[in-house]
Design a protein around this motif. Structure first.
Motif, PDB file in Angstrom:
ATOM      1  N   UNK A 173      46.776   5.531  34.984  1.00 34.39           N
ATOM      2  CA  UNK A 173      46.410   5.199  36.251  1.00 34.39           C
ATOM      3  C   UNK A 173      45.614   6.323  37.038  1.00 34.39           C
ATOM      4  N   UNK A 174      44.818   6.134  37.679  1.00 33.55           N
ATOM      5  CA  UNK A 174      44.114   6.914  38.845  1.00 33.55           C
ATOM      6  C   UNK A 174      44.782   6.749  40.024  1.00 33.55           C
ATOM      7  N   UNK A 175      44.943   8.028  40.633  1.00 31.29           N
ATOM      8  CA  UNK A 175      45.829   7.817  41.972  1.00 31.29           C
ATOM      9  C   UNK A 175      45.110   7.194  43.073  1.00 31.29           C
ATOM     10  N   UNK A 176      43.810   7.567  43.187  1.00 30.69           N
ATOM     11  CA  UNK A 176      42.984   7.081  44.224  1.00 30.69           C
ATOM     12  C   UNK A 176      42.366   5.940  44.098  1.00 30.69           C
ATOM     13  N   UNK A 177      41.586   5.688  42.909  1.00 31.18           N
ATOM     14  CA  UNK A 177      41.008   4.419  42.814  1.00 31.18           C
ATOM     15  C   UNK A 177      42.030   3.202  42.112  1.00 31.18           C
ATOM     16  N   UNK A 178      42.890   3.616  41.579  1.00 32.17           N
ATOM     17  CA  UNK A 178      43.869   3.081  40.674  1.00 32.17           C
ATOM     18  C   UNK A 178      43.233   2.188  39.530  1.00 32.17           C
ATOM     19  N   UNK A 179      41.959   2.892  39.149  1.00 29.24           N
ATOM     20  CA  UNK A 179      41.337   2.490  37.766  1.00 29.24           C
ATOM     21  C   UNK A 179      42.490   2.745  36.540  1.00 29.24           C
ATOM     22  N   UNK A 180      42.814   1.500  35.687  1.00 27.89           N
ATOM     23  CA  UNK A 180      43.897   1.772  34.807  1.00 27.89           C
ATOM     24  C   UNK A 180      43.516   1.388  33.319  1.00 27.89           C
ATOM     25  N   UNK A 181      43.815   2.349  32.438  1.00 28.26           N
ATOM     26  CA  UNK A 181      43.561   2.019  30.990  1.00 28.26           C
ATOM     27  C   UNK A 181      44.841   2.133  30.336  1.00 28.26           C
ATOM     28  N   UNK A 182      45.184   0.971  29.304  1.00 27.02           N
ATOM     29  CA  UNK A 182      46.191   0.944  28.533  1.00 27.02           C
ATOM     30  C   UNK A 182      45.920   0.823  27.121  1.00 27.02           C
ATOM     31  N   UNK A 183      46.482   1.470  26.287  1.00 30.93           N
ATOM     32  CA  UNK A 183      46.518   1.326  25.030  1.00 30.93           C
ATOM     33  C   UNK A 183      47.994   1.284  24.188  1.00 30.93           C
ATOM     34  N   UNK A 184      47.799   0.938  22.964  1.00 26.34           N
ATOM     35  CA  UNK A 184      49.069   0.848  22.456  1.00 26.34           C
ATOM     36  C   UNK A 184      49.099   1.535  20.917  1.00 26.34           C
ATOM     37  N   UNK A 185      50.302   2.018  20.588  1.00 30.49           N
ATOM     38  CA  UNK A 185      50.313   2.825  19.220  1.00 30.49           C
ATOM     39  C   UNK A 185      51.690   2.484  18.670  1.00 30.49           C
ATOM     40  N   UNK A 186      51.664   2.734  17.347  1.00 27.48           N
ATOM     41  CA  UNK A 186      52.742   2.702  16.504  1.00 27.48           C
ATOM     42  C   UNK A 186      54.098   3.831  16.883  1.00 27.48           C
ATOM     43  N   UNK A 187      53.704   4.908  17.003  1.00 29.51           N
ATOM     44  CA  UNK A 187      54.748   6.083  17.476  1.00 29.51           C
ATOM     45  C   UNK A 187      53.877   6.887  18.541  1.00 29.51           C
TER      46      UNK A 187
END
Length: 363
Positions: free
Chosen positions: A214-228
């Motif tokens: 998450x970007x602190x100022x603009x709150x742009x957010x990207x999420x990914x998923x991993x096995x480990x």
């Protein structure tokens, strides 16, 4: 003289303690009180009573004799052991441990020096007993029957403390990776907060992990998923998420988890020319509060708390990167703070409804 001859049953004693049966008494001298306690215990058959009745009789004896509960416990134990109660004040203890020197109660270390960290008391006691009874070492004749309490007393003595040696406390390991401070974006986008969310284990089956940026100022957010969260799985997803932001990344802030505080992640940040690599300070829970709140309001809100096996990580990652992340950045409104100075001159953050917008609109 104690005027309790009328109390012949436990029911009468219970009524006496509850105050429903008034009865006057005068405290006796100690010897007479001891005789009274022994007679009462013998009269009611203390050893055969149940736990509740024993407690009732103990409370009664404490009340009429004026002795404390601890004193009464010792006197009852003496009665059960010897069949009588006698005044032992002024009588030296028959314990054979009294003349022991505290230096004799230490565990030897290398070179004959005392160990810097002493053994726990029960193992020390057992070692002394075995040295005499099993191996026949006459030096442990007095230590063979020493009690835990006497060992504790000897270890508290100044003589033992002077000869036991220096205690080395656990030395914290200093990790030179990352700077321990809070990021200072000063209104500039590009300072990211990073955290991992575990989807739980079930019956020995590992759950996948979500990587939340998450970007602190603009709150742009990207999420990914991993096995480990090992470098084999984490580094490719982390690089993809970092390059997905529409602005230059200036800072990377995380907690003290080893999945991020390592040389592989530090090398990736250098490769992407990210200038600042910071980590949370001790006892500063707000250092990473933004991404922690997003974990609950976004990740848990849309992906839940239920277990998701790690074998589905690739399919979940396609959803989080291709569907969830664009939705969060272009369609989901966020509260943005405004700074207000109160009457005392302190700066307060307010989150008015009028400033609510999507990260894309803010950017």
């Amino acid at each position: 003289m104690l005027k309790t001859q009328g109390l012949q049953t436990l029911e009468q004693i219970r009524a006496f303690l509850e105050g429903s049966q008034p009865l006057g008494f005068e405290a006796l001298p100690r010897d007479s009180a001891y005789d009274f306690i022994a007679r009462t215990l013998r009269q009611f058959g203390y050893a055969q009573l149940g736990k509740a009745d024993k407690g009732l009789l103990r409370s009664y004896l404490c009340k009429v004799t004026g002795l404390s509960r601890a004193q009464m416990t010792r006197l009852i134990a003496q009665f059960r052991h010897a069949g009588r109660i006698q005044d032992r004040r002024g009588t030296p203890s028959p314990s054979v441990h009294t003349p022991l020197h505290p230096r004799g109660c230490r565990s030897p270390g290398r070179g004959g020096r005392p160990c810097t960290v002493p053994f726990p008391v029960p193992p020390t006691r057992k070692l002394c007993t075995r040295a005499y009874t099993v191996f026949g070492d006459a030096r442990f004749v007095r230590l063979a029957g020493i009690s835990n309490g006497h060992l504790y007393n000897l270890r508290q003595s100044k003589t033992y403390q002077r000869h036991r040696g220096t205690v080395d406390k656990t030395r914290p390991v200093k990790v030179p990776i990352g700077e321990r401070r809070k990021p200072r974006p000063e209104g500039r986008p590009g300072f990211l907060r990073v955290d991992s969310v575990h989807q739980g284990d079930l019956d020995g089956i590992k759950g996948l992990y979500h990587i939340n940026l998450v970007d602190e100022v603009t709150q742009f957010q990207f999420i990914g998923s991993v096995e480990r969260t090992s470098e084999r799985f984490l580094l490719p997803i982390l690089e993809a998420l970092l390059t997905a932001f529409p602005f230059t990344i200036l800072g990377f802030h995380t907690d003290n988890g080893s999945e991020y505080i390592n040389r592989q992640v530090a090398g990736l940040l250098r490769k992407l020319h990210i200038q600042e690599f910071t980590k949370s300070r001790a006892r500063r829970s707000n250092d990473n509060a933004l991404v922690e709140s997003k974990n609950g309001s976004v990740v848990r809100k849309h992906l839940g708390y239920a277990h998701i096996p790690s074998r589905f990580a690739q399919r979940v990652n396609q959803f989080t990167q291709n569907i969830l992340s664009p939705y969060l950045n272009f369609h989901r409104p966020c509260f943005f703070p405004t700074k207000v100075v109160d009457a005392k001159g302190r700066v307060r953050k307010r989150y008015p409804y009028t400033t609510m917008m999507t990260p894309y609109d803010y950017y």
